[in-house]
Write an enzyme that holds these catalytic residues in place. Structure first.
Site, short mmCIF file in Angstrom:
data_model
loop_
_atom_site.label_atom_id
_atom_site.label_comp_id
_atom_site.label_asym_id
_atom_site.label_seq_id
_atom_site.Cartn_x
_atom_site.Cartn_y
_atom_site.Cartn_z
CB CYS A 89 9.35 -82.94 3.18
SG CYS A 89 10.38 -81.80 2.27
CE1 TYR A 90 16.08 -82.00 8.36
CE2 TYR A 90 14.64 -83.05 9.98
CZ TYR A 90 15.88 -82.55 9.62
OH TYR A 90 16.91 -82.60 10.52
CG ASP A 234 -10.21 -67.85 16.78
OD1 ASP A 234 -10.92 -68.55 16.04
OD2 ASP A 234 -9.01 -67.62 16.55
#
Ligand code: XMP
Length: 517
Positions: A89-90, A234
């Site tokens: 993309c970018y 977590d």
């Protein structure tokens, strides 16, 4: 905890919301990935190579336009490193522009699925069909590339949807292979890491667990350590790892702020006591309700809860005299609070809001710091944690306080707790649970008219939220059968006198977030 024994891919972060997905997809294939700032210097990459066997670099997508004055740019000397490079993309647009291609702002942003025609199925695109369904999300578009680059694929809107350098292992893809909507995205990623970069799949969770336990042992030595245990995956896994390393030199502290789900404090207590772990449970409900009086703003609520949590925890730590703090920080938390400059802050996540400030610990140990969520789940299974912990749905640190819209009161928490219990029981009975990422109730701050037992009733509105997701960065509302929603609505309105109306949230993320606050 990583070492040169693993092959690794470096993902440069240009602020894209999908950056971690790229990292995840690579690791799912047994290759370690590390996210680095977009402007990392070639010398820094070389230094990292002492620890990691870096075999390739991916330039992620990002919200900027290559034409923005302040657009994030990589150090161009990374192109001299002789490492394979893939731009997404970018990243794709940046590489095309760097080599002299023509990038223009398209008339309309392209967002959603697209069909790409693959003209040359080579390199990253090896083995793919002539037409592939891919996920696009971009404004700028590459219209032309010089001879040095070869066009591999195009769509109706993108004449250069994929390219390859003619002589070097440099590729660009306009679309996002990392998101599940790109049907063969995983194959594209596998092509890059195995065929183009020549990685071997050696990243194994069993070895990782052993390393984490040894690391905690070495760091803490004969000292005492403390951990804040919420019962979420977590902190539970970090507790289990630390307990395996330290035995009774570890104390886990469970702060009951009053915003836990029904029977949650009891569940956490019995689970961890059964595992033989030192556990201190602190009932701090009054303090939290007091602090939240009159507070409406979601960010203010999150901040107050985060701070008060730390105060309670510090008080216990002081009493115990622990010199080491263990934290369940995972990889995305660490990266988000590190170099992210180009992405917007959406909300302050409680568990990364801050560290205890008044207490000086000799050291903070974060055994899970390199792991993604589903890797943490694998560790939980390897360590034999009960499946209620391994497969429990994520629950925000501020708990039900962010599922009561507006001011938090004891009455409202009680209502949402009861509604949540009903949602959970019904979804679990229906067998839908395994398909869903999260399913819960939210209490609105508006009231609505209803009729109960022939009389007008004016009461609360409860919203049901149920989403499917892979990693919470994007989510789709779940298409739950009406019969189940109906049963939930009937139960809630029958059993909770203050509620007169139940609605179902049919918004995806984006544009909504999963939690309402
Ligand atoms: P949002 O609402 O941003 O949430 O789409 C993404 C995921 O994160 C969870 N969440 C949190 N988790 N502390 C956490 O540990 C928090 O403060 C917090 N806020 C949201 C949310 O449940 C979803 O899974």
């Amino acid at each position: 905890m990583t070492g040169a024994e693993y092959d690794a891919i470096l993902v440069l972060d240009f602020g894209g919301q999908y950056c971690h997905l790229i990292g995840r997809r690579i690791r799912e294939n047994g290759v370690y990935s590390e996210i680095a700032s977009h402007d990392i210097k070639p010398e820094e990459i070389k230094a990292l190579s002492e620890k990691l066997n870096i075999k390739g670099v991916i330039l992620s997508g990002g919200p900027a336009s290559v034409f923005d004055e302040n657009a994030p740019k990589p150090d161009i000397h990374i192109f001299d490193l002789d490492l394979p490079i893939l731009g997404l993309c970018y990243g794709h647009q940046y590489i095309a522009k760097f080599f002299g291609g023509e990038v223009k702002q398209a008339k309309r942003r392209e967002y959603g699925p697209a069909y790409v025609t693959i003209e040359k199925p080579v390199g990253v695109l090896e083995g793919l069909s002539k037409k592939e369904k891919v996920w696009m999300s971009h404004g700028d578009t590459v219209f032309y590339v010089p001879r040095e680059l070869e066009v591999l694929a195009y769509t109706r809107n993108c004449p250069v949807a994929a390219f390859k350098h003619r002589t070097r292992p440099i590729y660009g893809l306009q679309w996002h292979p990392e998101v599940a909507h790109t049907v063969n995205g995983m194959q594209m990623i596998r092509n890059f890491i195995f065929k183009v970069c020549g990685c071997s799949a050696k990243w194994r969770m069993e070895d990782v667990v052993e390393k984490m336990v040894n690391e905690v042992k070495n760091e803490v030595g004969h000292g005492k350590a403390i951990i804040a245990l919420s019962g979420g995956i977590d902190s539970s896994v970090a507790t289990a790892v630390a307990a395996k390393a330290l035995g009774d030199k570890l104390t886990a502290v469970f702060v009951d702020h009053g915003f836990m789900r029904d029977k949650e404090p009891e569940f956490v207590k019995s689970t961890f006591e059964k595992l033989g772990i030192n556990l201190v449970v602190v009932n701090a409900q009054n303090r939290f309700f007091e602090k939240l009086k009159g507070v409406i703003d979601p960010e203010a609520k999150r901040k107050i809860i985060g701070e008060e949590f730390i105060r309670v925890f510090e008080e216990v730590a002081e009493k115990i005299g622990a010199e080491y703090l263990i934290q369940g920080t995972i990889y995305p938390d660490r990266i988000e609070s590190g170099f992210k400059k180009f992405s917007d802050k959406i909300k302050t996540h409680h568990n990364v809001a801050g560290l205890p400030t008044r207490i000086r610990f000799k050291k903070i140990v974060e055994p899970l710091r390199d792991l993604y969520k589903d890797e943490v789940r694998k560790v939980a299974q390897i360590l034999g944690l009960p499946k209620e912990i391994v497969f429990r749905q994520p629950f925000p640190g501020p708990g039900l306080a962010v599922r009561v819209i507006g001011e938090v009161t004891r009455e409202k928490i009680e209502i949402v707790k009861r509604a949540d219990r009903i949602v959970r029981d019904e979804i679990e009975k229906s067998g839908l649970k395994d398909r869903l990422w999260q399913y819960f109730a939210v209490l609105m701050d508006t009231k609505s008219t209803g009729v109960k037992g022939d009389a007008r009733a004016y009461g609360y509105v409860v919203a049901i939220r149920a989403v499917e997701s892979r990693e919470a960065m994007t989510a789709s509302f779940a298409r739950i059968p009406f019969s189940i929603l109906e049963r939930i609505a009937t139960k809630i309105t029958n059993e909770i006198p203050q509620v007169v109306r139940v609605v179902y949230d049919v918004t995806h993320k984006p544009p909504a977030t999963i939690e309402w606050e």
